[in-house]
Design a protein around this motif. Structure first.
Motif, PDB file in Angstrom:
ATOM      1  N   ARG A   1       0.827  -1.209   0.000  1.00 55.31           N
ATOM      2  CA  ARG A   1       0.000   0.000   0.000  1.00 55.31           C
ATOM      3  C   ARG A   1       0.866   1.265   0.000  1.00 55.31           C
ATOM      4  NH1 ARG A   1      -5.164  -1.034   0.461  1.00 55.31           N
ATOM      5  NH2 ARG A   1      -5.712  -3.132   1.103  1.00 55.31           N
TER       6      ARG A   1
ATOM      7  N   THR B   1       1.991   1.739  -3.567  1.00 59.31           N
ATOM      8  CA  THR B   1       0.887   2.320  -4.352  1.00 59.31           C
ATOM      9  C   THR B   1       0.786   3.821  -4.068  1.00 59.31           C
ATOM     10  OG1 THR B   1      -0.383   0.271  -4.290  1.00 59.31           O
ATOM     11  CG2 THR B   1      -1.625   2.272  -4.734  1.00 59.31           C
TER      12      THR B   1
ATOM     13  N   GLU C   1       3.640   5.727  -5.764  1.00 59.01           N
ATOM     14  CA  GLU C   1       3.445   5.751  -7.219  1.00 59.01           C
ATOM     15  C   GLU C   1       2.404   6.791  -7.598  1.00 59.01           C
ATOM     16  OE1 GLU C   1       2.806   2.004  -9.659  1.00 59.01           O
ATOM     17  OE2 GLU C   1       0.862   2.977  -9.947  1.00 59.01           O
ATOM     18  N   LYS C   2       1.272   6.764  -6.915  1.00 61.71           N
ATOM     19  CA  LYS C   2       0.177   7.685  -7.241  1.00 61.71           C
ATOM     20  C   LYS C   2       0.558   9.126  -6.898  1.00 61.71           C
ATOM     21  CE  LYS C   2      -2.100   4.172  -8.418  1.00 61.71           C
ATOM     22  NZ  LYS C   2      -1.644   3.699  -9.737  1.00 61.71           N
TER      23      LYS C   2
ATOM     24  N   GLU D   1       2.576  10.448  -9.693  1.00 62.87           N
ATOM     25  CA  GLU D   1       1.715  10.800 -10.839  1.00 62.87           C
ATOM     26  C   GLU D   1       0.985  12.113 -10.586  1.00 62.87           C
ATOM     27  OE1 GLU D   1      -0.889   7.738 -12.624  1.00 62.87           O
ATOM     28  OE2 GLU D   1       0.065   6.371 -11.231  1.00 62.87           O
ATOM     29  N   LEU D   2       0.611  12.339  -9.337  1.00 67.03           N
ATOM     30  CA  LEU D   2      -0.185  13.520  -9.018  1.00 67.03           C
ATOM     31  C   LEU D   2       0.682  14.730  -8.677  1.00 67.03           C
ATOM     32  CD1 LEU D   2      -2.982  11.632  -7.067  1.00 67.03           C
ATOM     33  CD2 LEU D   2      -3.257  12.844  -9.246  1.00 67.03           C
TER      34      LEU D   2
ATOM     35  N   GLU E   1      10.000   5.299 -11.728  1.00 65.58           N
ATOM     36  CA  GLU E   1       9.209   4.620 -12.754  1.00 65.58           C
ATOM     37  C   GLU E   1       7.882   5.352 -12.996  1.00 65.58           C
ATOM     38  OE1 GLU E   1       7.230   0.347 -13.225  1.00 65.58           O
ATOM     39  OE2 GLU E   1       9.168   0.262 -12.221  1.00 65.58           O
TER      40      GLU E   1
ATOM     41  N   ILE F   1      -4.352   9.709  -2.302  1.00 63.57           N
ATOM     42  CA  ILE F   1      -4.610   9.988  -3.719  1.00 63.57           C
ATOM     43  C   ILE F   1      -5.692  11.049  -3.840  1.00 63.57           C
ATOM     44  CG2 ILE F   1      -5.391   9.017  -5.915  1.00 63.57           C
ATOM     45  CD1 ILE F   1      -4.394   6.262  -4.753  1.00 63.57           C
TER      46      ILE F   1
END
Lengths: 244, 244
Positions: free
Chosen positions: A93, A96, A99-100, A103-104, A133, A233
């Motif tokens: 978790r 995750t 990573e998010k 992206e944000l 990544e 997120i």
């Protein structure tokens, strides 16, 4: 046009037209053995200082390649300062979440240890590689910075009056619009911090401490209890959406 | 008070004060061997028709238990209709997407097959079990329904004029505020559908088809290309946040 979908790789060294870049062993392996790119294939290279460049692959041997930078396709671009302050959670978790967050558009990730933190270990190199990544995938030019873990109170004292939002479960059920209104206000302030607690939330003592700080503001993320990764997120997405 | 943190279990059978419930074998195993709950322990049971009840565990043997319903603690509560229409993606990301969609209040999940769908297999029982666990965790009373997969065009034609939002990469870079304004408008319409494309997006033909439908609206989720699972969480979160 091939540039739209060609692979992006983060390269920390200076990028400029004419530069010849030697990728790391693991990047070379990825390009040759995973993507099976050939001599002359297109690729894009980027970093936060130089922006993004087209490059071509020059095979030197079956295991060794060089990348030849050609044209700049994006100039460097600053991200708005946004720090995700998070209590470590279970490995998958947490990955995750990072990573998010990348992206944000998060620019810095700061792990904090809280009373209910169950997994105080944070593998920073692993999180950094996940963030790299995610940056390669999402089109951003920079990789977020990672802080060493600190105690929550020590981190907050180090804020030195800068604003921080925390997602307060006690406010669950409040109109989510509260969050939006709040974020519109917040978006005008820099730098910004968003704090996400561990599964199990903050202790009473921590909540009192947080609510006592004039620069730290509890907000509701809606009616339900969200997991830490979901909450992060949503909070980051709302913050970004509230920016113009 | 112990009710705040006691375990919640979804029970499809009728719940009422005085009901005696026999949990499934896997639920019994979970309560006895994983949580190690004892005779007389408190638990909460819920479903969409009856709301949420307190119950006590009665051990019949080392492997068999009954649950004795006592007081209702929440009446049934309708969720606003919200369907997540999604192209199947890789297993782990799809499971993350369904878990988060459940936390964020989705009432129906409809897989659609698109031109760029790379993994058309959808394990509906597995997704249903992930949604059940997410509902148990998040405090909601219902489990989302799952449709059998359909072709995208067939699904859209079945909408029969009902509104659907899709996240259009071609609009990336548009003010994210566009999304908020749009969602405020949308939130007044029921039922609502949010469509998330596969990694790789929609084909040109699909985009033309979607943009041609008067009830289907492309929106931007911000400047960056988000993964499907990130996009779904953000779109659903924004939709929920825009509801009063």
């Amino acid at each position: 046009m091939t540039t739209r979908h060609s692979q992006r790789l983060y390269m920390p060294m200076p990028l400029y037209s004419g530069a010849i870049i030697t990728p790391s062993d693991s990047q070379s392996h990825y390009l040759i053995s995973v993507l099976r790119l050939k001599d002359g294939a297109d690729i894009r290279l980027f970093n936060e200082n130089d922006g993004e460049f087209l490059a071509k692959i020059a095979m030197l041997s079956r295991k060794k390649i060089e990348l030849h930078c050609t044209d700049q396709i994006s100039p460097p671009q600053a991200e708005p300062d946004l720090t995700l302050v998070f209590a470590p959670i279970r490995r998958q978790r947490m990955e995750t979440m990072i990573e998010k967050a990348t992206e944000l558009g998060v620019t810095r990730c700061a792990p904090v240890l809280t009373d209910y933190t169950q997994t105080p270990q944070v593998n920073l190199p692993r999180l950094n590689s996940i963030a790299t990544e995610a940056a390669e995938q999402s089109g951003r030019l920079s990789i977020p910075d990672f802080d060493e873990p600190k105690r929550l109170q020590a981190f907050c004292q180090g804020l030195d009056g800068e604003a921080m939002i925390f997602c307060d479960e006690a406010l669950a059920g409040d109109k989510a619009a509260h969050m939006l209104a709040f974020l519109e206000l917040r978006a005008s302030q820099r730098p910004s911090h968003i704090l996400i607690g561990p599964e199990g939330g903050f202790s009473d003592q921590e909540k009192r401490f947080l609510l006592d700080q004039p620069n730290i503001h509890g907000v509701s993320l809606g009616a339900r209890i969200l997991r830490s990764d979901t909450a992060s997120i949503l909070a980051l997405g709302l913050w970004q959406a509230s920016l113009n």
